[in-house]
Motif scaffolding. Structure first.
Motif, mmCIF file in Angstrom:
data_model
loop_
_atom_site.group_PDB
_atom_site.id
_atom_site.type_symbol
_atom_site.label_atom_id
_atom_site.label_comp_id
_atom_site.label_asym_id
_atom_site.label_seq_id
_atom_site.Cartn_x
_atom_site.Cartn_y
_atom_site.Cartn_z
ATOM 1 N N GLY A 3 -3.703 11.637 0.418
ATOM 2 C CA GLY A 3 -2.492 11.126 1.056
ATOM 3 C C GLY A 3 -2.624 9.714 1.598
ATOM 4 O O GLY A 3 -1.642 9.123 2.049
ATOM 5 N N PHE A 4 -3.827 9.139 1.572
ATOM 6 C CA PHE A 4 -4.004 7.786 2.087
ATOM 7 C C PHE A 4 -3.244 6.778 1.223
ATOM 8 O O PHE A 4 -3.149 6.937 0.007
ATOM 9 N N VAL A 5 -2.734 5.749 1.868
ATOM 10 C CA VAL A 5 -1.992 4.700 1.175
ATOM 11 C C VAL A 5 -2.819 3.423 1.156
ATOM 12 O O VAL A 5 -3.361 3.003 2.183
ATOM 13 N N GLY A 6 -2.914 2.802 -0.025
ATOM 14 C CA GLY A 6 -3.591 1.518 -0.160
ATOM 15 C C GLY A 6 -2.554 0.429 -0.354
ATOM 16 O O GLY A 6 -1.607 0.604 -1.126
ATOM 17 N N LEU A 7 -2.703 -0.682 0.349
ATOM 18 C CA LEU A 7 -1.761 -1.791 0.239
ATOM 19 C C LEU A 7 -2.475 -3.049 -0.229
ATOM 20 O O LEU A 7 -3.603 -3.323 0.183
ATOM 21 N N ARG A 8 -1.801 -3.800 -1.095
ATOM 22 C CA ARG A 8 -2.361 -5.062 -1.568
ATOM 23 C C ARG A 8 -1.236 -6.055 -1.790
ATOM 24 O O ARG A 8 -0.073 -5.686 -1.931
ATOM 25 N N GLY A 9 -1.613 -7.319 -1.820
ATOM 26 C CA GLY A 9 -0.638 -8.370 -2.083
ATOM 27 C C GLY A 9 -1.347 -9.549 -2.724
ATOM 28 O O GLY A 9 -2.529 -9.470 -3.065
ATOM 29 N N SER A 10 -0.640 -10.652 -2.854
ATOM 30 C CA SER A 10 -1.255 -11.873 -3.353
ATOM 31 C C SER A 10 -2.200 -12.407 -2.280
ATOM 32 O O SER A 10 -2.235 -11.907 -1.159
ATOM 33 N N GLY A 11 -2.945 -13.448 -2.629
ATOM 34 C CA GLY A 11 -3.814 -14.058 -1.631
ATOM 35 C C GLY A 11 -3.032 -14.528 -0.419
ATOM 36 O O GLY A 11 -3.454 -14.317 0.729
ATOM 37 N N GLU A 12 -1.881 -15.124 -0.655
ATOM 38 C CA GLU A 12 -1.047 -15.631 0.448
ATOM 39 C C GLU A 12 -0.477 -14.490 1.292
ATOM 40 O O GLU A 12 -0.442 -14.570 2.524
ATOM 41 N N GLN A 13 -0.037 -13.423 0.622
ATOM 42 C CA GLN A 13 0.493 -12.268 1.357
ATOM 43 C C GLN A 13 -0.596 -11.600 2.196
ATOM 44 O O GLN A 13 -0.339 -11.144 3.313
ATOM 45 N N THR A 14 -1.799 -11.550 1.650
ATOM 46 C CA THR A 14 -2.928 -10.967 2.381
ATOM 47 C C THR A 14 -3.239 -11.786 3.626
ATOM 48 O O THR A 14 -3.454 -11.235 4.712
ATOM 49 N N GLN A 15 -3.237 -13.104 3.478
ATOM 50 C CA GLN A 15 -3.489 -13.982 4.619
ATOM 51 C C GLN A 15 -2.431 -13.798 5.702
ATOM 52 O O GLN A 15 -2.731 -13.743 6.892
ATOM 53 N N ALA A 16 -1.174 -13.679 5.268
ATOM 54 C CA ALA A 16 -0.074 -13.509 6.230
ATOM 55 C C ALA A 16 -0.203 -12.187 6.981
ATOM 56 O O ALA A 16 0.011 -12.126 8.201
ATOM 57 N N ALA A 17 -0.553 -11.120 6.262
ATOM 58 C CA ALA A 17 -0.719 -9.809 6.901
ATOM 59 C C ALA A 17 -1.872 -9.838 7.890
ATOM 60 O O ALA A 17 -1.766 -9.316 9.012
ATOM 61 N N ALA A 18 -2.990 -10.453 7.489
ATOM 62 C CA ALA A 18 -4.153 -10.534 8.374
ATOM 63 C C ALA A 18 -3.829 -11.351 9.623
ATOM 64 O O ALA A 18 -4.228 -10.992 10.733
ATOM 65 N N LYS A 19 -3.083 -12.430 9.443
ATOM 66 C CA LYS A 19 -2.699 -13.255 10.592
ATOM 67 C C LYS A 19 -1.819 -12.471 11.555
ATOM 68 O O LYS A 19 -1.998 -12.542 12.780
ATOM 69 N N GLU A 20 -0.880 -11.700 11.014
ATOM 70 C CA GLU A 20 0.006 -10.896 11.865
ATOM 71 C C GLU A 20 -0.771 -9.872 12.681
ATOM 72 O O GLU A 20 -0.410 -9.547 13.808
ATOM 73 N N PHE A 21 -1.871 -9.359 12.126
ATOM 74 C CA PHE A 21 -2.691 -8.353 12.814
ATOM 75 C C PHE A 21 -3.885 -8.958 13.553
ATOM 76 O O PHE A 21 -4.689 -8.221 14.122
ATOM 77 N N LYS A 22 -4.013 -10.291 13.511
ATOM 78 C CA LYS A 22 -5.154 -10.991 14.123
ATOM 79 C C LYS A 22 -6.475 -10.489 13.523
ATOM 80 O O LYS A 22 -7.470 -10.294 14.225
ATOM 81 N N VAL A 23 -6.460 -10.239 12.222
ATOM 82 C CA VAL A 23 -7.651 -9.787 11.504
ATOM 83 C C VAL A 23 -8.354 -10.988 10.875
ATOM 84 O O VAL A 23 -7.728 -11.810 10.205
ATOM 85 N N PHE A 24 -9.644 -11.067 11.093
ATOM 86 C CA PHE A 24 -10.475 -12.110 10.494
ATOM 87 C C PHE A 24 -11.083 -11.603 9.192
ATOM 88 O O PHE A 24 -11.507 -10.448 9.116
ATOM 89 N N TYR A 25 -11.113 -12.443 8.159
ATOM 90 C CA TYR A 25 -11.877 -12.114 6.956
ATOM 91 C C TYR A 25 -12.266 -13.397 6.244
ATOM 92 O O TYR A 25 -11.592 -14.418 6.365
#
Length: 200
Positions: free
Chosen positions: A124-146
């Motif tokens: 039942g787990f959900v995996g999410l992915r996007g483009s490089g830019e979408q990934t950066q935007a999601a990480a920024k919204e969550f204050k996630v560093f990578y």
């Protein structure tokens, strides 16, 4: 400032944001209390089946969001295994818990790979992915560093990243920052507190 200092600064900010004591109407979370945080409010990416997903899709469930990558040697599989363990330990209430894995490595983590990887923990787990830019935007919204760490060949790089989960209540609001290494029990305790809120 190097990447490790940036990560430390981000974690320090989160810790300071969570230095609040539990009151009579405030649950005593084992993780850092993020109630009222003005970030981690949007997440719009595509799941492993090609469907556009957002946080609103998971309302009614306690949501555990983790940013990682499938070739991660330890933190990512351990975290997903703990979320799966907590779901099982809750019995019927486990159906009210949703694990979401956001890849920070869309270059290698295809939808098919995400699907197979997550199914090994919980179907039942959900995996999410996007483009490089979408990934950066999601990480920024969550204050996630990578950050990408080069390997011996261009294909064998690894990823440094924030090692923590974000827990949302059934109304879709971020409530808890659960640090890696605490184990499954504190995660289970915090999820139980959020499930109990819906029963009041």
């Amino acid at each position: 400032m190097n990447t490790r200092r940036l990560a430390l600064a981000a974690l320090t900010a989160l810790a300071l944001a969570g230095c609040q004591k539990a009151g009579p109407d405030k649950p005593a979370f084992k993780g850092i209390d993020l109630t009222g945080a003005e970030y981690a409010r949007t997440l719009n990416l595509t799941d492993q089946d090609g469907r556009a997903r957002s946080l609103a899709d998971f309302k009614g469930k306690v949501l555990v969001v983790f940013f990682g990558y499938t070739q991660c040697p330890d933190v990512c599989p351990t975290t997903m295994a703990e979320v799966a363990e907590v779901k099982r330990s809750l019995g019927a209430d486990g159906d009210k818990v949703q694990g979401v894995f956001v890849t920070i490595d869309p270059e290698r983590d295809t939808a098919a790979l995400l699907k197979a990887y997550l199914a090994s923990f919980d179907p039942g787990f959900v995996g999410l992915r996007g483009s490089g830019e979408q990934t950066q935007a999601a990480a920024k919204e969550f204050k996630v560093f990578y950050a990408k760490v080069p390997g011996k060949t261009p294909e064998t790089y690894t990823m440094d990243h924030t090692a923590a989960s974000y827990i949302f209540d059934t109304e879709g609001r971020v409530r808890v920052y659960a640090r890696y290494g605490a184990g499954a029990q504190p995660l289970a305790d915090d999820i139980k507190l959020l499930l109990a809120e819906t029963k009041k």
